[in-house]
Write a protein that holds these residues in place. Structure first.
Motif, PDB file in Angstrom:
ATOM      1  N   ILE A 182       0.805  -1.238   0.000  1.00  0.00           N
ATOM      2  CA  ILE A 182       0.000   0.000   0.000  1.00  0.00           C
ATOM      3  C   ILE A 182       0.834   1.283   0.000  1.00  0.00           C
ATOM      4  N   LYS A 211       1.121   5.231   3.631  1.00  0.00           N
ATOM      5  CA  LYS A 211      -0.106   4.635   4.161  1.00  0.00           C
ATOM      6  C   LYS A 211       0.229   3.579   5.221  1.00  0.00           C
ATOM      7  N   TYR A 216      -6.393  -3.683  10.111  1.00  0.00           N
ATOM      8  CA  TYR A 216      -6.145  -3.023   8.824  1.00  0.00           C
ATOM      9  C   TYR A 216      -4.933  -3.624   8.113  1.00  0.00           C
ATOM     10  N   TYR A 274      -5.425  -4.940   4.368  1.00  0.00           N
ATOM     11  CA  TYR A 274      -4.658  -4.446   3.217  1.00  0.00           C
ATOM     12  C   TYR A 274      -3.745  -5.514   2.614  1.00  0.00           C
TER      13      TYR A 274
END
Length: 274
Positions: free
Chosen positions: A198, A202, A260, A264
């Motif tokens: 990502i 990020k 998260y 991701y």
């Protein structure tokens, strides 16, 4: 609230939980975000709900049926009614409609297990160098341990111990493409693996609250004002809230970052969006 309610329910300081957990054979169990039970050595489960005043509300009968010595422990933390009976407890015990919410403690462990599974399936490696018994560690990773700043920092240490300190550095290093991967610690290696997917910015954002908790952990050993304040801020904790709620926020934010990371990296389902 009428007098009948006051007779049926009892209010306790949240410190009763850690007091009871200090006795052999007691365990904390969560049902929803704000309700759980203290399972005692006498095999009773005393259901509680946390109300808006951060007090535990308990059905009086549940205390009355406990052995006298356990009642005595509860009684030491008994306070005058403040705030209403926990809404989630009322839903469960009176309306028989438990809330469909989850305790941050359970979500943290769930997110950790999902990430672990993702690494095993996608990369064929163990994310962690050793296993833990979630239920046992959850007795330490609990919002109830956060009673002041010092214990909030200790809670951060428990979170780091359950996650960062167990990361399998050797295998993460193999997956990392960072130029200085030999020098990177466990969190940074995992962050680098995420950044491949990502982007660095990020990934840094996702890991900021884990980094904050890690810095808080260090602060537990060397408490110095501004550094700790910065770490608490980085961990996404609102210091205007009660220490109980700060502890809850710390666990929530750390667990969300883990979730998260899995989302991701592996597109995992489920929800930890809040």
């Amino acid at each position: 609230m009428d007098n009948e309610d006051i007779g049926r329910w009892l209010w306790f300081r949240s410190s009763v939980v850690t007091d009871l957990l200090g006795h052999r054979g007691f365990a904390l169990k969560w049902y929803t975000a704000e309700t759980g039970a203290i399972c005692s050595a006498s095999s009773y489960a005393t259901h509680f709900g946390i109300n808006s005043a951060d007090l535990l509300t308990v059905y009086a009968y549940d205390i009355a049926r406990l052995p006298p010595w356990e009642q005595h422990v509860w009684a030491a933390h008994n306070v005058a009614p403040d705030g209403k009976v926990s809404g989630e407890l009322l839903s469960a015990q009176v309306k028989a409609q438990p809330a469909s919410t989850h305790a941050v403690e359970e979500m943290f462990f769930g997110s950790m297990r999902m990430l672990e599974q993702g690494f095993r399936e996608r990369f064929g490696v163990d994310l962690f160098s050793h296993d833990i018994d979630d239920e046992s560690v959850m007795q330490q990773v609990s919002r109830f341990h956060s009673k002041d700043q010092a214990s909030l920092l200790r809670l951060a240490k428990e979170l780091v111990r359950a996650f960062s300190d167990r990361l399998n550095i050797r295998d993460l290093r193999k997956l990392s493409t960072h130029a200085e991967k030999e020098k990177l610690g466990s969190n940074k290696l995992l962050q680098d693996i995420l950044s491949q997917k990502i982007g660095a910015d990020k990934a840094r954002q996702v890991f900021s609250e884990i980094a904050g908790a890690y810095d808080m952990r260090v602060g537990d050993a060397h408490p110095t004002g501004s550094k700790i304040t910065d770490a608490i801020k980085l961990a996404g904790i609102d210091q205007s809230r009660s220490h109980l709620r700060q502890g809850e926020q710390l666990i929530h934010n750390f667990g969300r970052a883990v979730w998260y990371t899995g989302k991701y990296l592996f597109g995992q389902p489920g929800s930890h969006e809040s």
